[in-house]
Design an enzyme around this catalytic site. Structure first.
Site, PDB file in Angstrom:
ATOM      1  N   GLN A 109      12.844  -5.405  67.329  1.00 12.13           N
ATOM      2  CA  GLN A 109      11.911  -4.399  67.849  1.00 12.13           C
ATOM      3  C   GLN A 109      12.284  -3.913  69.244  1.00 12.13           C
ATOM      4  OE1 GLN A 109       9.497  -2.640  66.589  1.00 12.13           O
ATOM      5  NE2 GLN A 109       9.555  -3.582  64.574  1.00 12.13           N
ATOM      6  N   ASN A 112       6.616  -7.417  66.525  1.00  8.50           N
ATOM      7  CA  ASN A 112       6.720  -6.219  65.699  1.00  8.50           C
ATOM      8  C   ASN A 112       5.376  -5.584  65.350  1.00  8.50           C
ATOM      9  OD1 ASN A 112       6.700  -8.758  64.152  1.00  8.50           O
ATOM     10  ND2 ASN A 112       6.573  -7.446  62.369  1.00  8.50           N
ATOM     11  N   SER A 128      18.625  -5.295  63.475  1.00  7.22           N
ATOM     12  CA  SER A 128      18.864  -4.397  62.353  1.00  7.22           C
ATOM     13  C   SER A 128      19.204  -2.998  62.853  1.00  7.22           C
ATOM     14  CB  SER A 128      17.629  -4.313  61.445  1.00  7.22           C
ATOM     15  OG  SER A 128      17.468  -5.473  60.672  1.00  7.22           O
ATOM     16  N   CYS A 156       6.664  -5.308  56.495  1.00  4.70           N
ATOM     17  CA  CYS A 156       6.969  -6.494  55.697  1.00  4.70           C
ATOM     18  C   CYS A 156       5.721  -7.158  55.138  1.00  4.70           C
ATOM     19  CB  CYS A 156       7.748  -7.503  56.534  1.00  4.70           C
ATOM     20  SG  CYS A 156       9.309  -6.848  57.133  1.00  4.70           S
ATOM     21  N   THR A 158      32.360  -8.509  50.585  1.00  8.62           N
ATOM     22  CA  THR A 158      33.066  -7.305  50.995  1.00  8.62           C
ATOM     23  C   THR A 158      32.262  -6.532  52.037  1.00  8.62           C
ATOM     24  OG1 THR A 158      34.060  -7.140  48.798  1.00  8.62           O
ATOM     25  CG2 THR A 158      34.072  -5.144  50.159  1.00  8.62           C
TER      26      THR A 158
END
Length: 361
Positions: free
Chosen positions: A165, A137, A185, A315, A227
């Site tokens: 990535q 990344n 993601s 991050c 949920t």
């Protein structure tokens, strides 16, 4: 309820197709960080207590922190993400959580022989899992996941790869690559933030069990309670559909702009890439500015009205890059710029950026 369920399953099919997986092998999570925690902790826990007792994981010092800190946690080196060694009760402490982790630097190389040598040297009788990025990344290096998968298979070791990535930038086929578990993601393919997925390879009987990360209800085949965030899942599915549809077009576009950037900086004295272009994915460019009076944070602040840059991954914002340090370039951490190119970047953007570099450096 039926419409929501159908929408979730439709999105699952689209995400699976982007990864080269089956829909039933996709578990929706809050993102790649949760997926990596779930897989690494869950696989080691299940194998240690319900399998053959193996409890050792091998990873890299240049991994994303979601993997690196998870392995350090299992190794007893930290309990928090911002204060890894000192507890409220005083003193630095390493604890025994019943797991072992080894940390190597292998994902910076594109040479299969070197990868095999590094991984093989750390394998022990109790090694259960190898976890490695497909694309780094920060510096964009592409790991030879297929070569590592072959090593793992020979030694009855599972392979987890963070694909975040690479998602939507390069073709991914988890089956062909030999990956057993994967993380990703949605926001990396322009989908919603706060949603991601874990890939879990199935056999003739379905997904091979691992310990659940979040306990409660039986959502996501019993692996991830809570949920469903249906709106986010639907958004992820649509983003995956578009990413697969436009993959080749976006890949060519980003490659052309990457080539343009590299050509542009080649005429500027004192600037070079951190790694060889042949070893990295186009679109992630790590630059070193070898000038004594250059400081990356100050430079980024100065040009922030015109260009959005970083010194490393989001991050680790505000911290010296541990990836650059792991590469043996600790003296260069204030000299590194990370440039990202995406499908919305234009040739004019690259021209203007190169112009700024020429004027300011």
């Amino acid at each position: 309820a039926t419409n929501a369920k159908n929408a979730v399953e439709y999105a699952r099919e689209k995400v699976a197709k982007l990864l080269g997986a089956e829909p039933e092998e996709i578990i929706f999570t809050a993102g790649a960080t949760e997926s990596s925690n779930f897989i690494i902790k869950g696989y080691l826990d299940y194998r240690k207590f319900y399998g053959d007792g193996r409890n050792h994981v091998i990873t890299s010092l240049v991994e994303h922190k979601a993997t690196l800190n998870t392995c350090k946690y299992l190794n007893g080196e930290l309990y928090s993400n911002n204060d890894p060694t000192t507890s409220l009760f005083g003193g630095k402490k390493k604890v025994d959580r019943g797991y072992e982790a080894s940390f190597v630097v292998f994902s910076t190389t594109g040479i299969p022989e070197e990868v095999i040598k590094e991984i093989s040297s750390f394998i022990k009788e109790n090694t259960a899992l190898v976890s490695m990025l497909y694309v780094n990344n920060e510096i964009g290096t592409i790991s030879d996941v297929k070569a590592v998968a072959a090593i793992c298979k020979r030694n009855n070791i599972a392979l987890h790869s963070d694909l975040t990535q690479a998602l939507g930038k390069i073709e991914i086929d988890v089956k062909r690559m030999g990956i057993d578990y994967a993380s990703c993601s949605a926001h990396k393919i322009y989908g919603p933030k706060g949603i991601g997925a874990a890939f879990m390879k199935s056999d003739a009987y379905g997904i091979v069990p691992i310990t659940a990360f979040m306990h409660g209800g039986e959502q996501e085949f019993g692996f991830r309670a809570g949920t469903h965030a249906v709106h986010n899942i639907v958004g992820f599915g649509k983003a995956a559909e578009i990413a697969l549809r436009d993959l080749k077009e976006n890949e060519a576009h980003i490659k052309s702009l990457d080539d343009m950037l590299i050509a542009g900086i080649s005429s500027i004295d004192g600037i070079h890439t951190t790694v060889d272009a042949a070893k990295r994915l186009p679109g992630i460019v790590s630059l070193v500015v070898d000038k004594s009076d250059f400081h990356n944070e100050r430079f980024i602040k100065k040009i922030s009205e015109d260009v959005a840059l970083s010194t490393g991954s989001a991050c680790s914002a505000g911290e010296p890059s541990y990836v650059i340090q792991a590469l043996g370039l600790a003296d260069k951490v204030t000299k590194v710029l990370r440039v990202s190119i995406n499908k919305y970047t234009t040739a004019k953007d690259i021209e203007e950026f190169v112009g700024i570099l020429k004027a300011e450096i």
